[in-house]
Scaffold this motif. Structure first.
Motif, short mmCIF file in Angstrom:
data_model
loop_
_atom_site.label_atom_id
_atom_site.label_comp_id
_atom_site.label_asym_id
_atom_site.label_seq_id
_atom_site.Cartn_x
_atom_site.Cartn_y
_atom_site.Cartn_z
N VAL A 55 -46.21 -82.84 -32.29
CA VAL A 55 -47.76 -83.16 -32.34
C VAL A 55 -48.13 -83.46 -33.80
CG1 VAL A 55 -50.11 -82.26 -32.19
CG2 VAL A 55 -48.39 -81.58 -30.53
N TYR A 56 -47.47 -83.29 -34.75
CA TYR A 56 -48.16 -83.41 -36.32
C TYR A 56 -48.15 -84.83 -36.44
CZ TYR A 56 -47.84 -83.65 -41.37
OH TYR A 56 -48.01 -83.81 -42.88
N GLN A 57 -47.34 -85.73 -36.01
CA GLN A 57 -47.25 -87.02 -36.29
C GLN A 57 -46.39 -87.59 -35.09
OE1 GLN A 57 -45.39 -87.26 -40.22
NE2 GLN A 57 -43.52 -86.43 -39.72
N LEU A 161 -51.74 -75.80 -55.32
CA LEU A 161 -51.88 -75.09 -54.04
C LEU A 161 -52.44 -75.99 -53.26
CD1 LEU A 161 -53.51 -71.65 -55.05
CD2 LEU A 161 -51.02 -72.01 -54.61
N GLN A 162 -51.75 -75.84 -51.64
CA GLN A 162 -52.50 -76.68 -50.78
C GLN A 162 -53.07 -75.88 -49.58
OE1 GLN A 162 -50.23 -78.16 -47.24
NE2 GLN A 162 -50.41 -80.20 -47.82
N VAL A 163 -54.54 -76.02 -49.57
CA VAL A 163 -55.08 -74.98 -48.61
C VAL A 163 -55.27 -75.90 -47.12
CG1 VAL A 163 -57.17 -73.76 -48.51
CG2 VAL A 163 -56.22 -74.23 -50.94
N LYS A 164 -54.71 -75.18 -46.39
CA LYS A 164 -54.97 -75.96 -45.02
C LYS A 164 -56.34 -75.48 -44.40
CE LYS A 164 -50.58 -77.56 -44.07
NZ LYS A 164 -50.24 -79.14 -44.44
N ILE A 165 -57.18 -76.37 -43.78
CA ILE A 165 -58.32 -76.12 -43.06
C ILE A 165 -58.23 -77.10 -41.76
CG2 ILE A 165 -59.68 -75.57 -45.33
CD1 ILE A 165 -60.77 -78.88 -44.45
N VAL A 192 -56.94 -79.63 -50.52
CA VAL A 192 -57.48 -79.17 -49.49
C VAL A 192 -56.98 -80.11 -48.25
CG1 VAL A 192 -59.68 -78.74 -47.72
CG2 VAL A 192 -59.46 -78.02 -50.20
N ASP A 193 -56.34 -79.71 -47.27
CA ASP A 193 -55.49 -80.34 -46.26
C ASP A 193 -55.97 -80.32 -44.93
OD1 ASP A 193 -53.75 -82.11 -44.81
OD2 ASP A 193 -52.02 -81.03 -45.44
N GLY A 194 -56.81 -81.36 -44.63
CA GLY A 194 -57.57 -81.44 -43.18
C GLY A 194 -56.44 -81.83 -42.03
N ASN A 195 -55.33 -82.04 -42.36
CA ASN A 195 -54.09 -82.48 -41.53
C ASN A 195 -55.02 -83.25 -40.29
OD1 ASN A 195 -52.32 -79.60 -42.28
ND2 ASN A 195 -51.42 -81.71 -42.23
N ARG A 196 -55.74 -84.09 -40.38
CA ARG A 196 -56.20 -85.01 -39.52
C ARG A 196 -57.54 -84.46 -38.68
NH1 ARG A 196 -53.45 -86.56 -35.45
NH2 ARG A 196 -51.73 -85.19 -35.40
N PHE A 217 -58.81 -84.09 -51.48
CA PHE A 217 -59.23 -84.16 -50.09
C PHE A 217 -58.11 -84.71 -49.42
CE2 PHE A 217 -62.96 -83.49 -47.02
CZ PHE A 217 -62.32 -82.62 -46.24
N GLU A 218 -57.20 -83.96 -48.86
CA GLU A 218 -55.87 -84.42 -48.15
C GLU A 218 -56.04 -84.94 -46.52
OE1 GLU A 218 -52.16 -82.96 -49.27
OE2 GLU A 218 -51.24 -83.36 -47.49
N GLN A 219 -56.03 -86.04 -46.20
CA GLN A 219 -55.94 -86.40 -44.61
C GLN A 219 -56.97 -85.76 -43.88
OE1 GLN A 219 -53.69 -89.03 -43.54
NE2 GLN A 219 -54.92 -89.10 -41.77
N LEU A 240 -53.98 -89.61 -48.76
CA LEU A 240 -53.50 -90.02 -47.26
C LEU A 240 -52.20 -89.26 -47.23
CD1 LEU A 240 -54.29 -93.53 -46.56
CD2 LEU A 240 -55.56 -91.74 -45.82
N ASP A 241 -51.91 -88.62 -45.89
CA ASP A 241 -50.85 -88.18 -45.68
C ASP A 241 -50.26 -88.80 -44.29
OD1 ASP A 241 -48.54 -86.46 -44.98
OD2 ASP A 241 -49.46 -84.65 -45.46
N GLU A 242 -50.84 -88.05 -43.30
CA GLU A 242 -50.23 -88.40 -41.71
C GLU A 242 -50.32 -89.88 -41.70
OE1 GLU A 242 -51.83 -85.86 -42.74
OE2 GLU A 242 -51.58 -84.28 -41.03
N SER A 243 -51.45 -90.63 -42.21
CA SER A 243 -51.53 -91.95 -42.12
C SER A 243 -50.61 -92.99 -42.84
CB SER A 243 -53.02 -92.51 -42.61
OG SER A 243 -54.02 -91.96 -41.64
N PHE A 264 -46.43 -88.06 -49.55
CA PHE A 264 -45.54 -88.68 -49.02
C PHE A 264 -44.58 -88.01 -48.21
CE2 PHE A 264 -46.39 -92.37 -52.01
CZ PHE A 264 -47.00 -93.23 -51.25
N LYS A 265 -43.90 -88.28 -47.09
CA LYS A 265 -42.97 -87.64 -46.24
C LYS A 265 -41.71 -88.77 -46.45
CE LYS A 265 -45.54 -84.13 -44.94
NZ LYS A 265 -46.52 -84.27 -45.80
N VAL A 266 -40.62 -88.17 -46.88
CA VAL A 266 -39.63 -89.05 -47.06
C VAL A 266 -38.97 -89.52 -45.50
CG1 VAL A 266 -37.02 -89.16 -47.52
CG2 VAL A 266 -38.58 -87.95 -49.22
MG MG Z 1 -50.68 -82.98 -45.58
#
Ligand code: MG
Ligand code: 0XW
Length: 369
Positions: A55-57, A161-165, A192-196, A217-219, A240-243, A264-266
Motif C-alpha cells: 500500500v505504501y507505493q 528525526l523523522q516524525v510520522k503524522i 514531519v512526514d505525512g506519508n501522502r 514537511f515530507e510528502q 517529496l518522497d513517495e511521488s 529518495f528510495k534506491v
Molecule cells: Mg517519507
C-alpha cells in the motif's frame, strides 16, 4: 565475467516491537526478495528489493518476484562489464518495474566491485566520506511517547528525526510536533512526514499551526499535483518522497520548483545506477536529499550507505536503514550498523556484505543452465 546462475530467495522480516505505523498503512512483517548472481569465475553478487507492504507505493513483493521471473532468464550468459548494457537488456525484457530491476543492478555492482577490488561507492563516482548520518523514524504515536523516544534517540547520537503524522485528527498531529520540538529543539533536524495522508487544506492548517517550529514537511499529500498547489503557500520547506516514482518525476519536480528536497528510495528510483542521476540533478540545484529504501536487510542497507557516501555531506539528509526495526542481520560478520546515529561506509570490495550461507533456505527460483 559472465552470469552463470541466478538464485532467488525470500526473507520474512518481522517488525521489532510491533507494527510500524504510518498515515497510509501499518505494517508488521516485510517480505524481502533477494537475488544471488553466480558468475562463471566463482564470484557471487547479491541484490535485494523489499517493498514496505503493498500500500505504501505501487510496489509489492509478488510483483517484484513476477518481474524478476520475466527478466532473469534473459540475463543468463551475459557479460558483467557494462552496467548500462545490462540495464538496456533488462528494459528489453520488461518495461518499467524499476524496483525489481534495482535488485539486479545492486548485484551487478556487487560483482563488478568484487572483480575490480573496489567498494560500490567507488563505482558510483567515489565516496566523499567514510561515515554517513542515519536518521530515526518515529512512527505515528501519542505526543508524550513520541517526544520521549525522540529525546532518547537524540541522546544516542541521531542528528535528524523523522516524525510520522497523518491518518488521524489534525489536533493530535500538531500536538506531536510541538511536543517533539519542546523535547529536542535544535538538537536534531526534524522532518514531519505525512506519508501522502493529508489533504491540501490540512497541510496548510498544520503548516500555520506549527509556524514557529523548524522542520521540513515530507510528502504531505498524495500526489505531486496536490503538492504543487502548496507552492508559495507554506512556511515550511516541502520535500517529496513517495511521488519520486522515477527519474522523470524528480526532474519534473525540480523544474517546477515544487520540492525543496527529497526522501529518495534506491529501489523505487530503479536502483543505485539510476539514483546517481537524481543525486547529480540535486547537486546542480543544491537540493538536500536522503538515500533510503522503504525497508530491507543488510544488502539494501549497504546499497543505501554506499550511495549516501557519494553525496555532498552538507546536503545529505541521512541514510535510513531498517536496522532499528529488524532483529539480527543477514551478515553477522560484517553487518551494516548504526552507531551513535551514524553508519560506517563498508570499505571492502563490492557491497561489503554477504548473507550467511544457507540462511534463506532453498531458492524459490533458479535460472541457469
Ligand atoms: Mg517519507
Ligand atoms: C522512513 N522510511 C524511509 C521508512 C519507511 O519505508 C517509510 C519511509 C518514509 O520516509 O516514508
Amino acid at each position: 565475467m559472465r552470469i552463470d546462475r541466478i538464485n532467488v530467495y525470500t526473507a520474512q522480516l518481522p517488525v521489532k516491537g510491533g507494527a510500524y505505523r504510518m498515515a497510509s498503512d501499518d505494517v508488521e512483517t516485510l517480505d524481502s526478495t533477494l537475488v544471488e548472481i553466480v558468475a562463471n569465475n566463482g564470484l557471487v553478487g547479491w541484490g535485494e528489493t523489499c517493498p514496505i507492504g503493498p500500500v505504501y507505493q505501487p510496489h509489492h513483493a509478488l510483483g517484484a518476484r513476477a518481474a524478476i521471473a520475466e527478466i532473469a532468464p534473459g540475463l543468463i550468459g551475459s557479460e558483467i562489464a557494462s552496467i548500462r548494457r545490462l540495464a538496456k537488456q533488462m528494459d528489453e525484457r520488461l518495461n518499467g518495474h524499476g524496483y525489481a530491476k534495482a535488485a539486479f543492478d545492486m548485484a551487478f555492482l556487487d560483482l563488478l566491485g568484487l572483480k575490480l577490488g573496489v567498494p560500490v561507492s567507488t563505482l558510483l563516482g567515489g565516496a566523499l566520506t567514510d561515515r554517513v548520518p542515519a536518521y530515526y523514524s518515529l512512527i505515528v504515536g501519542s505526543p508524550e511517547e513520541t517526544a520521549r523516544i525522540a529525546t532518547e534517540k537524540v541522546k544516542t547520537g541521531y542528528v535528524r528525526l523523522q516524525v510520522k503524522i497523518g491518518g488521524r485528527n489534525l489536533e493530535e498531529d500538531v500536538a506531536v510536533i510541538h511536543k517533539v520540538w519542546e523535547a529536542v529543539g535544535y538538537k536534531a533536524r526534524i522532518a514531519v512526514d505525512g506519508n501522502r495522508g493529508l489533504t491540501v487544506a490540512a497541510a496548510i492548517h498544520l503548516d500555520r499551526l506549527c509556524q514557529a517550529i523548524s522542520f521540513v514537511f515530507e510528502q504531505p499529500c498524495n500526489t505531486m499535483d496536490e503538492i504543487a498547489t502548496l507552492k508559495g503557500r507554506m512556511t515550511h520547506p516541502v520535500y517529496l518522497d513517495e511521488s519520486t516514482e522515477d527519474q522523470n518525476a524528480v526532474l519534473r519536480a525540480i523544474s517546477l520548483g515544487i520540492a525543496d528536497g527529497f526522501g529518495f528510495k534506491v529501489t523505487r528510483l530503479g536502483g543505485l545506477t539510476k539514483m546517481t542521476t537524481v543525486r547529480d540533478l540535486c547537486t546542480v540545484r543544491s537540493l538536500p536529499h536522503s538515500c533510503d529504501d522503504a525497508w530491507g536487510g543488510d544488502i539494501i542497507a549497504a546499497a543505501c550507505v554506499h550511495l549516501a557516501a557519494t553525496v555532498e555531506p552538507s546536503r545529505m539528509e541521512g541514510a535510513w536503514i531498517a536496522q532499528e526495526y529488524i532483529n539480527g542481520h543477514f551478515d553477522g560478520k560484517n553487518p551494516v550498523i548504526i552507531d551513535k546515529g551514524h553508519i560506517a561506509v563498508p570499505q571492502r570490495p563490492g557491497l561489503g556484505v554477504k548473507p550467511e550461507p544457507g540462511m534463506f533456505g532453498k531458492p524459490i527460483a533458479i535460472y541457469g543452465p
